[in-house]
Structure formats: C-alpha cells, structure tokens
Scaffold this active site. Sequence first.
Site, PDB file in Angstrom:
ATOM      1  N   CYS A  96      33.077  39.865  42.082  1.00 33.06           N
ATOM      2  CA  CYS A  96      33.355  40.292  43.437  1.00 33.06           C
ATOM      3  C   CYS A  96      32.109  40.178  44.295  1.00 33.06           C
ATOM      4  CB  CYS A  96      33.804  41.764  43.426  1.00 33.06           C
ATOM      5  SG  CYS A  96      34.916  42.202  42.074  1.00 33.06           S
TER       6      CYS A  96
ATOM      7  N   ASN B 183      30.243  44.850  41.188  1.00 34.17           N
ATOM      8  CA  ASN B 183      30.423  43.412  40.957  1.00 34.17           C
ATOM      9  C   ASN B 183      29.986  43.141  39.536  1.00 34.17           C
ATOM     10  OD1 ASN B 183      30.375  40.577  40.961  1.00 34.17           O
ATOM     11  ND2 ASN B 183      28.371  40.505  41.956  1.00 34.17           N
ATOM     12  N   GLY B 184      30.902  42.695  38.683  1.00 34.45           N
ATOM     13  CA  GLY B 184      30.457  42.410  37.333  1.00 34.45           C
ATOM     14  C   GLY B 184      31.568  42.380  36.309  1.00 34.45           C
ATOM     15  N   GLU B 185      31.139  42.308  35.089  1.00 34.12           N
ATOM     16  CA  GLU B 185      32.035  42.293  33.937  1.00 34.12           C
ATOM     17  C   GLU B 185      31.330  43.000  32.796  1.00 34.12           C
ATOM     18  OE1 GLU B 185      35.665  41.805  33.103  1.00 34.12           O
ATOM     19  OE2 GLU B 185      35.055  40.289  34.550  1.00 34.12           O
TER      20      GLU B 185
ATOM     21  N   ARG C  69      37.250  41.285  46.144  1.00 30.96           N
ATOM     22  CA  ARG C  69      37.512  41.246  44.703  1.00 30.96           C
ATOM     23  C   ARG C  69      38.104  39.929  44.237  1.00 30.96           C
ATOM     24  NH1 ARG C  69      41.961  44.356  41.039  1.00 30.96           N
ATOM     25  NH2 ARG C  69      40.904  44.164  39.042  1.00 30.96           N
ATOM     26  N   LEU C  70      37.510  39.398  43.177  1.00 25.02           N
ATOM     27  CA  LEU C  70      38.119  38.345  42.370  1.00 25.02           C
ATOM     28  C   LEU C  70      38.692  39.058  41.149  1.00 25.02           C
ATOM     29  CD1 LEU C  70      38.572  35.288  41.826  1.00 25.02           C
ATOM     30  CD2 LEU C  70      36.412  35.314  40.586  1.00 25.02           C
ATOM     31  N   ALA C  71      39.999  39.203  41.098  1.00 30.08           N
ATOM     32  CA  ALA C  71      40.638  40.050  40.088  1.00 30.08           C
ATOM     33  C   ALA C  71      40.690  39.342  38.736  1.00 30.08           C
ATOM     34  CB  ALA C  71      42.044  40.429  40.541  1.00 30.08           C
TER      35      ALA C  71
ATOM     36  N   SER D 281      29.780  29.436  29.815  1.00 31.27           N
ATOM     37  CA  SER D 281      28.803  28.355  29.958  1.00 31.27           C
ATOM     38  C   SER D 281      27.592  28.603  29.071  1.00 31.27           C
ATOM     39  CB  SER D 281      28.387  28.240  31.427  1.00 31.27           C
ATOM     40  OG  SER D 281      27.505  27.156  31.629  1.00 31.27           O
ATOM     41  N   GLY D 282      26.821  27.548  28.807  1.00 33.25           N
ATOM     42  CA  GLY D 282      25.741  27.617  27.823  1.00 33.25           C
ATOM     43  C   GLY D 282      24.365  27.929  28.362  1.00 33.25           C
TER      44      GLY D 282
END
Length: 617
Positions: free
Chosen positions: A2, A78-80, A51-53, A383-384
Amino acid sequence: MCSILGLVNFKRKISPQEIQCLSTIGKALIHRGPDQNGLEYGEHFAFQHNRLAIIDIEKGRQPMTATHQGYDYTIVYNGELYNTADLRQELLEHGVKFKTYCDTEVVLYAYIIWGEQCSSKLNGIYAFVIYDSKEKKAYLSRDRFGVKPFFYTFVEGALLFASEIKALLKHPQVKPRLDYQGLWQLLYMMPVKEEGTAIFKDIFELPTASHSFYSPAPGASEAELKIAKYWTMEAYENQDSEAAIVATTRDLLVDAIERQLVSDVPLCTFLSGGLDSSVITAVAAQKYQAEGRQLATYSFEHEGNKDHFKQTLFQPQSDDEFAVYLAQHLHTQHQILTAKKEHLVDYLDEAVRYRDYPGMADIDSSLLFYCRQVKEHHTVALSGECSDEVFGGYPWFYRPEMLTRGFFPWIHEPHARISLFKPELVRPQEGFAYTSEIYRRSVEACPLLPDESETMQNSRIASWLSINYFMTSLLERKDRMSMASGLEVRVPFSDHRLVQYVYNVPWEIKFKDGVEKALLRAAMQDYLPPKILYRKKSPFPKTHDPHYEELVFHLFRKRLDSGSGMLAELLQKDVLNRLISPGNNTWFGQLMGLPQLLAWLVQLDYWFDDYQVQLVV
C-alpha cells in the site's frame, strides 16, 4: 502492499483544511494501492491509506483502529508480515480477539501488547505508524533492510510522512530543494545514497531497522522524534561444522521462501535462469506441486540481445536459454517478456517519477516495463534480490583491490560522472571528501571480531557495505518500479534470520574452492540441476543493442541543444564531447557504461525540470 501518508500535530488540533489537504495529496500515491483507500483522523493525527489488497481483501481496510482497555490505537501500514500465524497465536494467548485474519491487525495488537518491543518480533517488510491515544504519541517503524519506504519532513512543527517523496512535495509548504549534500550524493554515489537522507533538503528517510516515538517531551511545547535501531547485525564466531552450516542455511532459506508464498491473489516468481531466482522458483514450484498447483514464472529479455550480447566481468552469460530450461525442468507455466529498445527510452521519464530522482537509467525503465506486463495476470511476485549481498556474489567480495580503494567498491571511477559538471558549481573536491567520509564511517560501523583473519574481516566489510548501500538501492528500485504497477514483489533472501546467520559463516565456506556463493550452491544442491546450480552470476539483464545507444544519444543531444535546463547550465561541453567520442568505453560502475550514463543524464535533466528542483548551493 500500500501507500501510507499522515500528519501528526501536537501543537494544535488537526484542522479540516489539513484533512482535505491529505486527502488530495493521497491521490499522488494511488498507484501503490489501486484497490481501496481510506482516511481517518483524530484530535492530533490524520492518516490516509491506499491499499493493494493481498490478504483478507474485505476486512483488511485501513486506516485500522482497535480499542483496548478504553483507548483507541490507529494504524496506517504498508507491508507484509511473514510470521503472522506465529504472532497471532501468541497474541491470542494474551487475550486478543481478532476481527480479521490480515497482518495489519496483528501488527496493531503487537504494539498494543508489547509496545516498542513489537518491531523486533516482526518478520517481514513494512513501514507503519500507530497513533496511541493512551500515551498521546505516534510510533513509527520500518523493516530491517528498507524493503518498504518511509519518508518524512516537518511542517510548522508537525510531522508529515509518506511512502514516497512525491507525496511530501505535494504539500504547499514542502519545497524540492537540493543542497550540496544532495547534489554530491547524486553525482558521486547514485544509485546509492546516505542512510536517513532523501536527496532533497529537509526531507528525511526513516533508517532501516529503526523505530521512533513522536511526542512532546515532558514540559516542552515542541514534539520530538527520537529514532533508535531496534535491530542490527551482530558479529559472532560460528562454531558449527560445515555440514551443519549448510543444513541450517538451507532450512532458513526454504522457510523464508515458503512463508512468502502466502497470498489470496495470484502469485508468480521472476525467473532469470540465474542461481538466485532459480532457488526461489524451485522451492516455490515444489511447494505448489505438493498442493496440486502449477507455479507461474516470468523471464525478461531485451529485443536484439541474442545478436549483440557482449561478455563482461559483471555479465558473463546471457540469461535466455537458462530460464526456459529451468521452467521446463520444474514444469512451471512460463512466459518470456521482451522489452524493445523503444520501451527502455520511453519509460526513462516515468522511472524518475516513480523513484523521485534519477536511479539506474534503463535498468529502472526496463523493470518498470516488465512489472506492468506481469501485473496483467499477477499481483504478487517473488524475486531473487539480496542473494549476492548476503552470500558474497559480487567481485568485490573476492577481489581485494576493489574493496581497499577507500570508496564504495561498485563505483569504479568515482570522479568520472562529476567531472562532466562545471567545477565552480559542483565543488568536486569537497563533494568527494563528503562522500568519502560517509564511506569511512560506514566501514568503521561494521561489526567485526578482533581476532579474525583479514580475509574474514574483509568479507564482513564487503557484506556490510553491500547490504547497507547496494542492496538498499536495489530494493528501492524494485519497490518503486513494481508498486508503480500495483505489483507486490517479495524478496526472501532479505529474511533477517538468514542474513544474520550467513554474515557469521566463515568466508572459507562461503567461497569454498574459489567458487562464488559456494554456500548457497551447497545448501540448495538437491533443488536444482547442475546446469543451473553451478552457473556463474549474471545480473539483471541490460540491452546490448547498439541502436539503443543511438536512441539515447539522440534524446540526450536534443535536450542539450535546447539551450535550457540543467544539462545546458551545468555540464562542461568540452569534457562531455571527449566522453561521448567514438571508441570511449569508460565504465562507470555496476551495469553502467556510456549508454546508461547518457540515459542517466537525460533522467537528471528531466528530474530538474519536472520536479522544479531548486538548487540551494
């Protein structure tokens, strides 16, 4: 994933005009959160959120407020979070009754129950602010390696913060001013910058692994922002056997990858065919297959590279065949995305707008193009990034002459870029002294053990510099270009448990038999075929098509010949003409040859013009 935006003012109540101002400013960040938006305010705070849900799409709206023992706590986040389940169980044992299953509520209650100790318990990528009505203060926090951005400034004694600088600059009292410190970072250090700064004067970045309380000091009329580290890497002697080190590394990495596969929306991986992305894809594909699902993967190519590829120290092989080979080996649903040279040029300006200053030229613009394509079918990608910084994959880890030059080792010719500019305006000697001091202080801060070998100490310094600067710049690039597309990109190699452990592995094991990233290869040998497992490092692809250089040169010359703008005002024409003469192969740093330099100068000129940058030098 987000955007966060907010104002905290303890001098007076938040006014309706300020609330309206925040609502308007928030539109500048809607690309980071196109699904939902919200605004909440109280006597001394106003928070706005886009928000990006990803998780609990219906109930995870923000800003989110929880009431505990009669007091309200409001978060904008904002985060995970990757240890949500673990913390949720622990909080349930404290009597917490959750209303959602999203990580936002877990973070909020982690603060309510544990206070400022909450950040050290989080495993994830995040930037958040919580307004605490009981203590009448705001709590700010950012993840350990700066995967998620957090910028702030002060307006009439109030704290204004946002996910991106562009939002702060939308405030009528925040100006895009550039002083010598910012200019020197641009010309000597970019794409990296000094921690805690934001290039623009009086705009700051909450440092990585840092948290803060913003509140009035006892007896004082002004609020204070006291920033402290809640985590830092530590040096210790790892006495595990080599076999145990390999096993522990594998367990930590597999656990990090599997934790980051949780999503309520379509997920994929970026697969270049190099070791790092292949490790992540192999673990993810195996997990998906066990659940009866097929993993989606993407590789990136540049049109014309098959005909024009040139081997270098940093890019010894082309990726194309390796990605397709592994995708077939792992039975993934694979798609190759191809960028034309025109895409790289067309997206240069947009890349600046989303990064808020010139970054890595076509390395940024190509990623922006690819993320736009991925977003058409997926919302989350793994991603790496970060593997080379953690496991020692760059040449400066094993080439001492690159590490002992007294400046950032990925910048081969520190004076080359600034020498293009009029010395009376940019004061290059002072600039080099300033940026060299940043480097010196960074090396001094590196955690070392007194009785270690010089080789081990050098490996620690290489890791420390790479993680705190080069990795941070790559993570910034990945966040801005992906979030510009409404795409969340996760980076399992940045799991702090893995980073901390590998930092203390003896260099002789990490670089066994002179093989770069030997530890990673040993740890993941059961997951990858030999063709991929023993492949030499090849970084994010760049174009080798000479027609790209022609396009960039044309664009550069057009801007220069206009007679206005930064290029015409600051550049030394005679030095520049020698630089762009035929046969000049000056190398300016990691992935930056002459075409990239010209593209970067075009970006710089655009940035000065579009952002109306004011030089205060």
